[in-house]
Design a protein around this motif. Structure first.
Motif, PDB file in Angstrom:
ATOM      1  N   PRO A 132       0.803  -1.227   0.000  1.00 36.46           N
ATOM      2  CA  PRO A 132       0.000   0.000   0.000  1.00 36.46           C
ATOM      3  C   PRO A 132       0.837   1.280   0.000  1.00 36.46           C
ATOM      4  N   ILE A 133       1.949   1.291   0.742  1.00 36.39           N
ATOM      5  CA  ILE A 133       2.772   2.504   0.792  1.00 36.39           C
ATOM      6  C   ILE A 133       3.380   2.799  -0.573  1.00 36.39           C
ATOM      7  N   LEU A 134       3.917   1.777  -1.239  1.00 37.20           N
ATOM      8  CA  LEU A 134       4.515   1.981  -2.564  1.00 37.20           C
ATOM      9  C   LEU A 134       3.466   2.397  -3.589  1.00 37.20           C
ATOM     10  N   LEU A 135       2.291   1.751  -3.565  1.00 40.27           N
ATOM     11  CA  LEU A 135       1.231   2.130  -4.496  1.00 40.27           C
ATOM     12  C   LEU A 135       0.764   3.565  -4.248  1.00 40.27           C
ATOM     13  N   GLY A 136       0.611   3.937  -2.994  1.00 42.56           N
ATOM     14  CA  GLY A 136       0.195   5.300  -2.668  1.00 42.56           C
ATOM     15  C   GLY A 136       1.223   6.328  -3.092  1.00 42.56           C
ATOM     16  N   THR A 137       2.495   6.011  -2.896  1.00 42.04           N
ATOM     17  CA  THR A 137       3.568   6.917  -3.301  1.00 42.04           C
ATOM     18  C   THR A 137       3.585   7.087  -4.814  1.00 42.04           C
ATOM     19  N   ALA A 138       3.380   5.978  -5.542  1.00 39.56           N
ATOM     20  CA  ALA A 138       3.364   6.039  -7.009  1.00 39.56           C
ATOM     21  C   ALA A 138       2.180   6.864  -7.503  1.00 39.56           C
ATOM     22  N   VAL A 139       1.005   6.669  -6.909  1.00 34.35           N
ATOM     23  CA  VAL A 139      -0.186   7.406  -7.330  1.00 34.35           C
ATOM     24  C   VAL A 139      -0.048   8.891  -7.020  1.00 34.35           C
ATOM     25  N   ALA A 140       0.640   9.226  -5.934  1.00 36.33           N
ATOM     26  CA  ALA A 140       0.811  10.630  -5.556  1.00 36.33           C
ATOM     27  C   ALA A 140       1.566  11.422  -6.615  1.00 36.33           C
ATOM     28  N   THR A 141       2.385  10.738  -7.434  1.00 37.25           N
ATOM     29  CA  THR A 141       3.104  11.450  -8.495  1.00 37.25           C
ATOM     30  C   THR A 141       2.138  11.968  -9.558  1.00 37.25           C
ATOM     31  N   PHE A 142       0.902  11.473  -9.593  1.00 34.57           N
ATOM     32  CA  PHE A 142      -0.096  12.024 -10.511  1.00 34.57           C
ATOM     33  C   PHE A 142      -0.408  13.476 -10.177  1.00 34.57           C
ATOM     34  N   PHE A 143      -0.182  13.849  -8.930  1.00 34.90           N
ATOM     35  CA  PHE A 143      -0.453  15.216  -8.494  1.00 34.90           C
ATOM     36  C   PHE A 143       0.830  16.016  -8.276  1.00 34.90           C
ATOM     37  N   ASN A 144       1.892  15.338  -7.860  1.00 35.25           N
ATOM     38  CA  ASN A 144       3.127  16.029  -7.497  1.00 35.25           C
ATOM     39  C   ASN A 144       4.221  15.934  -8.543  1.00 35.25           C
ATOM     40  N   GLY A 145       4.011  15.114  -9.578  1.00 35.93           N
ATOM     41  CA  GLY A 145       4.955  15.056 -10.683  1.00 35.93           C
ATOM     42  C   GLY A 145       6.054  14.019 -10.515  1.00 35.93           C
ATOM     43  N   ALA A 146       6.714  13.729 -11.641  1.00 29.82           N
ATOM     44  CA  ALA A 146       7.811  12.766 -11.662  1.00 29.82           C
ATOM     45  C   ALA A 146       8.901  13.280 -12.601  1.00 29.82           C
TER      46      ALA A 146
END
Length: 384
Positions: A132-146
């Protein structure tokens, strides 16, 4: 196909992707339950009941994850090649977490296994925490960028026809050092634990486990709310990645995601209903010790909340996968989607989705007609 129809298909498929993501986050209660294995289960029999409660659903979670990735690949292939091909360390770690989960459920009770039952249970806890932590971190890049570049002109380069490249040698791991990404990662982790506790209350018949579940519900719900509200507050106040509909230029717009909710009131309503549903499921379970249906309210609320956040990330002229290395490399549903023909054909196939969901609901109901107790798992040769 005219541009209006093509745009409609792009928005439709972003809705499908958002729904799959929403169901995936809900089904992460399986991971949340695994992370609580030794906290809620103090005896071998109690641990076996917990594992069989989540074990009957782990394949649904895994299948939803694969379907989510497959649908993303088919409908928005440029995202798939950019993120899965560039941020591969993050996705490889997520895949590894789910692989060891599958192996652990199947082999922990096999006679003669070399690693021993306890090792496989530890693997399940690793999946329950890291997944869950890795998936949440990956999804957060949809808002914070990569950190990536997209150079479509390189497609004609015979020597190296690679249009996407990563800007750092960390290949996605750098997202774990952004506090706002971690806020969403930990919010999803504690939400998964909350949903697992509510599911156990609904699914297991054991006085001691129920007592521990209700004790664990308050601190886990509190931590979830802290991380989620911090992330949501930052999201609504931060500058967002907007797209000029006339020129396709990506630019920073103050309070973009808050503006999205204002300009799409139906999405704001879905978000509000989702948050209320989650809170109602949690609070009523806490104040009413006889109530056991919290999972359905909190689960439905989770689906609605995640759906609204994903729609907020991709609709209303918003770049859903922003590039921090080059703003104009940011991905939108317009510049990263499949061809009109592909999206149209896939839309016909998507008509089958309600029938698949109906079958899942039927199978779920069949598995959960009776609460799990010690007699069920001790007398079942197929128990985990």
């Amino acid at each position: 196909m005219d541009s209006t129809t093509y745009s409609l298909l792009q928005h439709y498929w972003w809705l499908i992707i958002s729904l799959l993501a929403a169901f995936l986050v809900f089904l992460l209660f399986v991971q949340g339950g695994q992370s609580l294995l030794f906290t809620l289960g103090k005896t071998d029999m109690q641990q076996k009941m917990l594992l069989n409660s989540t074990g009957r659903k782990w394949e649904v979670t895994f299948t939803t994850l694969v379907t989510f990735g497959g649908a993303f690949f088919a409908s928005f292939p440029l995202f798939y090649s950019t993120s899965f091909g560039g941020a591969y360390w993050v996705w490889m770690l997520i895949l590894l977490c789910f692989v060891i989960q599958a192996v652990s459920y199947e082999y922990q009770n096999k006679k003669g296994n070399l690693l021993g039952k306890k090792t496989y249970q530890i693997f399940l806890i690793i999946n329950g925490v890291a997944g869950p932590i890795l998936l949440g971190t990956a999804v957060a890049t949809f808002f914070n960028g990569a950190e990536f570049f997209v150079r479509k002109e390189q497609l004609t380069d015979i020597a190296m026809p690679i249009i996407s490249s990563w800007a750092t040698p960390w290949h996605g791991l750098e997202a774990a050092f952004v506090i706002w990404n971690l806020c969403l990662g930990f919010a999803i982790f504690f939400l998964a634990r909350v949903l697992a506790i509510l599911y156990f209350i609904n699914n297991i018949e054991d006085t001691e486990i129920m007592g521990r579940c209700r004790k664990q519900l308050i601190p886990n719900a509190g931590l979830f709310l802290v991380f989620f509200l911090v992330f949501l507050g930052h999201l609504l106040l931060k500058d967002g990645f907007a797209v000029n509909p006339d020129t396709a230029e990506v630019f920073m717009q103050p309070h973009k995601y808050f503006i999205n909710l204002v300009e799409m009131p139906y999405v704001a309503l879905v978000l509000l209903l989702g948050v209320v549903g989650v809170l109602f499921g949690i609070i009523k379970t806490i104040i009413n010790s006889e109530w056991y249906k919290g999972i359905w309210f909190a689960g439905t609320g989770t689906i609605l909340t995640v759906l609204a956040l994903f729609l907020c990330a991709g609709w209303n002229n918003t770049a859903y996968y922003p590039s921090l290395a080059d703003l104009q490399s940011s991905l939108t549903i317009e510049n990263s989607s499949s061809s009109p023909f592909t999206l149209k054909v896939m839309s016909y196939v998507s008509i089958l989705v309600p029938f698949v969901l109906a079958y899942i609901f039927y199978a779920w109901r069949s598995l959960d007609l009776h609460k799990i107790n010690s007699e069920d798992v001790s007398g079942d040769d197929h128990a985990y």
